[in-house]
Design a protein around this motif. Sequence first.
Motif, mmCIF file in Angstrom:
data_model
loop_
_atom_site.group_PDB
_atom_site.id
_atom_site.type_symbol
_atom_site.label_atom_id
_atom_site.label_comp_id
_atom_site.label_asym_id
_atom_site.label_seq_id
_atom_site.Cartn_x
_atom_site.Cartn_y
_atom_site.Cartn_z
ATOM 1 N N THR A 1 6.631 -5.574 -9.038
ATOM 2 C CA THR A 1 6.476 -4.524 -8.038
ATOM 3 C C THR A 1 5.674 -5.049 -6.854
ATOM 4 O O THR A 1 5.038 -6.102 -6.929
ATOM 5 N N TRP A 2 5.680 -4.270 -5.772
ATOM 6 C CA TRP A 2 4.869 -4.638 -4.610
ATOM 7 C C TRP A 2 3.388 -4.695 -4.983
ATOM 8 O O TRP A 2 2.655 -5.564 -4.506
ATOM 9 N N GLY A 3 2.943 -3.777 -5.837
ATOM 10 C CA GLY A 3 1.554 -3.792 -6.270
ATOM 11 C C GLY A 3 1.211 -5.059 -7.044
ATOM 12 O O GLY A 3 0.145 -5.653 -6.845
ATOM 13 N N GLN A 4 2.109 -5.483 -7.925
ATOM 14 C CA GLN A 4 1.883 -6.712 -8.685
ATOM 15 C C GLN A 4 1.929 -7.939 -7.775
ATOM 16 O O GLN A 4 1.080 -8.838 -7.892
ATOM 17 N N PHE A 5 2.911 -7.985 -6.900
ATOM 18 C CA PHE A 5 3.044 -9.081 -5.939
ATOM 19 C C PHE A 5 1.764 -9.229 -5.124
ATOM 20 O O PHE A 5 1.221 -10.326 -4.962
ATOM 21 N N ASP A 6 1.235 -8.107 -4.654
ATOM 22 C CA ASP A 6 0.023 -8.112 -3.842
ATOM 23 C C ASP A 6 -1.191 -8.563 -4.656
ATOM 24 O O ASP A 6 -1.984 -9.385 -4.196
ATOM 25 N N ALA A 7 -1.347 -8.035 -5.869
ATOM 26 C CA ALA A 7 -2.501 -8.389 -6.702
ATOM 27 C C ALA A 7 -2.474 -9.864 -7.094
ATOM 28 O O ALA A 7 -3.510 -10.545 -7.074
ATOM 29 N N ARG A 8 -1.306 -10.359 -7.444
ATOM 30 C CA ARG A 8 -1.191 -11.771 -7.835
ATOM 31 C C ARG A 8 -1.492 -12.688 -6.642
ATOM 32 O O ARG A 8 -2.185 -13.702 -6.785
ATOM 33 N N ALA A 9 -1.020 -12.319 -5.452
ATOM 34 C CA ALA A 9 -1.307 -13.117 -4.264
ATOM 35 C C ALA A 9 -2.798 -13.066 -3.914
ATOM 36 O O ALA A 9 -3.376 -14.078 -3.505
ATOM 37 N N ASP A 10 -3.433 -11.897 -4.090
ATOM 38 C CA ASP A 10 -4.882 -11.798 -3.873
ATOM 39 C C ASP A 10 -5.635 -12.770 -4.778
ATOM 40 O O ASP A 10 -6.549 -13.467 -4.337
ATOM 41 N N ALA A 11 -5.255 -12.801 -6.047
ATOM 42 C CA ALA A 11 -5.937 -13.668 -7.012
ATOM 43 C C ALA A 11 -5.755 -15.135 -6.654
ATOM 44 O O ALA A 11 -6.710 -15.929 -6.699
ATOM 45 N N PRO B 1 -7.587 -5.620 -0.258
ATOM 46 C CA PRO B 1 -6.882 -6.882 -0.202
ATOM 47 C C PRO B 1 -7.825 -8.035 0.143
ATOM 48 O O PRO B 1 -8.820 -7.845 0.836
ATOM 49 N N PHE B 2 -7.483 -9.213 -0.357
ATOM 50 C CA PHE B 2 -8.343 -10.372 -0.164
ATOM 51 C C PHE B 2 -8.342 -10.793 1.298
ATOM 52 O O PHE B 2 -7.305 -10.818 1.954
ATOM 53 N N ARG B 3 -9.536 -11.108 1.783
ATOM 54 C CA ARG B 3 -9.686 -11.677 3.120
ATOM 55 C C ARG B 3 -10.710 -12.799 3.047
ATOM 56 O O ARG B 3 -11.800 -12.613 2.526
ATOM 57 N N ALA C 1 0.827 -1.212 0.000
ATOM 58 C CA ALA C 1 0.000 0.000 0.000
ATOM 59 C C ALA C 1 0.862 1.262 0.000
ATOM 60 O O ALA C 1 0.488 2.266 -0.605
ATOM 61 N N ARG C 2 1.999 1.211 0.659
ATOM 62 C CA ARG C 2 2.864 2.393 0.770
ATOM 63 C C ARG C 2 3.799 2.579 -0.415
ATOM 64 O O ARG C 2 4.194 3.696 -0.716
ATOM 65 N N GLN C 3 4.182 1.496 -1.055
ATOM 66 C CA GLN C 3 5.111 1.618 -2.177
ATOM 67 C C GLN C 3 4.774 0.616 -3.283
ATOM 68 O O GLN C 3 5.575 -0.263 -3.607
ATOM 69 N N PRO C 4 3.608 0.762 -3.900
ATOM 70 C CA PRO C 4 3.157 -0.213 -4.890
ATOM 71 C C PRO C 4 4.032 -0.300 -6.144
ATOM 72 O O PRO C 4 4.041 -1.341 -6.806
ATOM 73 N N ASP C 5 4.747 0.749 -6.455
ATOM 74 C CA ASP C 5 5.545 0.749 -7.682
ATOM 75 C C ASP C 5 7.003 0.364 -7.472
ATOM 76 O O ASP C 5 7.772 0.295 -8.432
ATOM 77 N N ARG C 6 7.392 0.103 -6.234
ATOM 78 C CA ARG C 6 8.770 -0.301 -5.943
ATOM 79 C C ARG C 6 8.937 -1.795 -6.192
ATOM 80 O O ARG C 6 8.000 -2.577 -5.991
ATOM 81 N N PRO C 7 10.116 -2.225 -6.603
ATOM 82 C CA PRO C 7 10.346 -3.660 -6.822
ATOM 83 C C PRO C 7 10.182 -4.465 -5.530
ATOM 84 O O PRO C 7 10.705 -4.089 -4.486
ATOM 85 N N ALA C 8 9.457 -5.558 -5.634
ATOM 86 C CA ALA C 8 9.306 -6.484 -4.510
ATOM 87 C C ALA C 8 10.145 -7.732 -4.745
ATOM 88 O O ALA C 8 10.739 -8.275 -3.821
#
Length: 192
Positions: A31-41, A157-159, A15-22
Motif C-alpha cells: 500500500t501507499w502507507g507501507q511504501f512510505d513507511a519502508r522508504a522512511d526507514a 515523514p522522514f526529513r 497521506a491521502r490514500q494510505p490503504d490503496r495499492p502503490a
Amino acid sequence: MSAWTFADVWEAIAARQPDRPAQIQGGRVLTWGQFDARADALAAALVEAGLGRQAKVAAYLYNGPEYLEAYYAAFKAGLAPVNTNYRYGPEELFYLFDNADAEAVVFHASFAETLAPLRAKLPTVKLWIAVAEPGRPVPDWADDYEEVVASPPAQRPFRAPWGRSPDDLLLLYTGGTTGMPKGVMWRQEDLF
C-alpha cells in the motif's frame, strides 16, 4: 508544482490514500502507507550511516518494489539515486560506482558474488544493503534490507537535517555500445 520533489509528491499521495495499492508485483501488494513507511526507514538508515546531502545511492536491483523504495528513500533524505544495470559485469560496476562516488549500494543478494571482490576497491561506500532472494541469503558484509525497512523512524515523514530541494539530483547512467556508462545529472524540478 515546480517547487515539489518526488518525495513530496509521493508523501502527499500516501497521506491521502494510505490503504490503496502503490506497488503490485505478482501476488505481492504494498500500500501507499507501507511504501512510505519502508522508504522512511531506509532513508533514516542511509543518513545514520553517514551519508550527507546529495550523497549517491546506487540501486543495483532487479525491477521490483525495492527499486522504487530505494529511489523514494534517497529522495526523502535529499540524496541522489543512481541506476545500475543488473547486466553489468565487475569492470562496469566498479567504474559506475567509482565514477558516481557512490556511498551506499542497495542490491539483490544474487549480485553478492560479483560485488564482494569490488568492496575493497570502493572505500567510499559506507553502507551495503542486500535484498534476500530465495536461495540467496544476505551476505555477512551487508545489512538485511527487510530488517532495515521494518523499523520506520520516529520522525515521519522522514526529513534529513538539510531538507529537500527541487535542485536535488537523480543520476541516470546510460550504457551502450560506445564504452563505459555515461552519467547524466537531472534536477528533480526538470523532471516534472
